[in-house]
Design a protein around this motif. Structure first.
Motif, PDB file in Angstrom:
ATOM      1  N   ASN A 207       0.810  -1.226   0.000  1.00  0.00           N
ATOM      2  CA  ASN A 207       0.000   0.000   0.000  1.00  0.00           C
ATOM      3  C   ASN A 207       0.841   1.273   0.000  1.00  0.00           C
ATOM      4  OD1 ASN A 207      -2.377  -1.468   0.094  1.00  0.00           O
ATOM      5  ND2 ASN A 207      -2.339  -1.606   2.330  1.00  0.00           N
ATOM      6  N   ASP A 222       4.067   7.532   2.242  1.00  0.00           N
ATOM      7  CA  ASP A 222       2.982   8.107   1.456  1.00  0.00           C
ATOM      8  C   ASP A 222       2.280   6.940   0.766  1.00  0.00           C
ATOM      9  OD1 ASP A 222       1.886  10.779   0.060  1.00  0.00           O
ATOM     10  OD2 ASP A 222       2.043   9.200  -1.447  1.00  0.00           O
ATOM     11  N   PHE A 224      -0.646   4.853  -1.627  1.00  0.00           N
ATOM     12  CA  PHE A 224      -1.306   4.961  -2.921  1.00  0.00           C
ATOM     13  C   PHE A 224      -2.679   5.616  -2.768  1.00  0.00           C
ATOM     14  CE2 PHE A 224       1.668   1.508  -4.089  1.00  0.00           C
ATOM     15  CZ  PHE A 224       2.129   2.009  -5.286  1.00  0.00           C
ATOM     16  N   ASP A 225      -3.385   5.246  -1.697  1.00  0.00           N
ATOM     17  CA  ASP A 225      -4.709   5.799  -1.433  1.00  0.00           C
ATOM     18  C   ASP A 225      -4.559   7.112  -0.677  1.00  0.00           C
ATOM     19  OD1 ASP A 225      -7.322   6.382  -0.847  1.00  0.00           O
ATOM     20  OD2 ASP A 225      -7.835   4.368  -0.139  1.00  0.00           O
ATOM     21  N   ASP A 226      -4.801   8.234  -1.357  1.00  0.00           N
ATOM     22  CA  ASP A 226      -4.600   9.544  -0.743  1.00  0.00           C
ATOM     23  C   ASP A 226      -5.631   9.853   0.335  1.00  0.00           C
ATOM     24  OD1 ASP A 226      -2.445  10.012  -2.409  1.00  0.00           O
ATOM     25  OD2 ASP A 226      -3.691  10.912  -3.982  1.00  0.00           O
ATOM     26  N   LYS A 227      -6.703   9.072   0.400  1.00  0.00           N
ATOM     27  CA  LYS A 227      -7.734   9.338   1.403  1.00  0.00           C
ATOM     28  C   LYS A 227      -7.350   8.806   2.767  1.00  0.00           C
ATOM     29  CE  LYS A 227     -11.511   9.298  -1.986  1.00  0.00           C
ATOM     30  NZ  LYS A 227     -12.790   8.655  -2.394  1.00  0.00           N
ATOM     31  N   GLN A 229      -5.091   8.323   6.054  1.00  0.00           N
ATOM     32  CA  GLN A 229      -4.169   9.139   6.835  1.00  0.00           C
ATOM     33  C   GLN A 229      -3.261   8.241   7.669  1.00  0.00           C
ATOM     34  OE1 GLN A 229      -3.935  12.480   6.614  1.00  0.00           O
ATOM     35  NE2 GLN A 229      -5.583  12.499   5.077  1.00  0.00           N
TER      36      GLN A 229
END
Length: 286
Positions: A207, A222, A224-227, A229
């Protein structure tokens, strides 16, 4: 050979030739072009274009011409390394535009710069008032360098006698979900350590788009899924908090005992721990 195939083969061939020539001449050719290098680059590009489009011209002759043109800046560069006068003639010299807070009008005219263009150069450096500038110079490469007056320069840690921990280059240990072993070994870490740190953050390698280890040995990622946290590393903050608690406990023990020897011991150790906290605070404060 069909005409279109001849042209395509020439394009590929000369792209390869120009790539290796540029790589041989070095990165300076890409970042800092002198007048001479600028002219050489245009000429080499022109030769390549003629040989590619004018198929009647010999590839061998075109390639030879480009190699000769590449040899010239290489030889000139060797001479320039040994002769300051020759280097100034070939590469040019920087021109002072502002000195001691005063605009050098004659130098502006010499380089054919208007006042508006000077102000534009300053704005690109986030300077909007000439009176804030102590020194400004137009480099031989065309770059513009500015030094603000002392009172207008940003405050640094040195100005306030504050000691800060040195920062080393962060190492990228995960990229596109793949572990990079070489950076891991550079910082003396293993894949097992990396998996443990990822477990603390609650993520898996698959991920992670990018993972880096900073100079304090902390892993930041960081995803892959920017949503999603991810919590920031808390090790340094926890260590600082624990040291402060121990120091406070020693002070409390010193106040809570009536035994003179014990009071002196707790007070002395509390002061030593406070000194240690003061020294490592710039590192642990995060």
């Amino acid at each position: 050979m069909p005409l279109w195939l001849n042209v395509v083969s020439r394009v590929i061939l000369f792209m390869i030739i120009l790539f290796f020539i540029t790589k041989f001449l070095g990165k300076k050719q890409l970042s800092q072009l002198s007048f001479f290098e600028y002219v050489t680059g245009i000429t080499m590009g022109g030769i390549a274009a003629i040989v590619i489009l004018e198929v009647r011209h010999s590839i061998i002759i075109g390639g030879l011409a480009i190699l000769v043109m590449a040899a010239i800046p290489y030889i000139v560069g060797l001479i320039a390394l040994k002769s300051k006068k020759f280097r100034d003639f070939i590469e040019g010299k920087p021109t002072v535009f502002i000195k001691d807070g005063k605009i050098m009008e004659d130098n502006l005219k010499k380089e054919r710069y208007t006042t508006d263009e000077l102000l534009e150069l300053l704005r690109k450096k986030d300077v909007y008032q000439v009176s804030d500038v102590e020194f400004a110079i137009l480099e031989a490469t065309g770059d513009f360098s500015v030094m603000l007056k002392k009172e207008n320069q940003p405050l640094t840690a040195k100005d306030v006698n504050l000691s800060l921990a040195s920062i080393k280059e962060p190492q990228t240990v995960i990229m596109d979900g793949e572990v990079l072993d070489e950076p891991l070994s550079t910082i003396g870490r293993s894949r097992a350590w990396l998996h443990i740190e990822l477990e603390k953050l609650g993520v898996t390698i698959e991920n992670v788009f990018l993972g880096q280890v900073n100079s304090y040995g902390e892993l930041t990622v960081d995803l892959f899924d920017d949503k999603l946290q991810v919590a920031s590393p808390q090790e340094r903050a926890l260590i600082l908090s624990a040291m402060k608690k121990c120091q406070a406990d020693l002070e409390m023990f010193a106040l809570g005992t009536e035994v003179k020897e014990a009071k002196e011991m707790f007070t002395k150790n509390s002061e030593k721990l406070q000194e240690a906290i003061d020294k490592v605070f710039p590192i642990l404060k995060g």
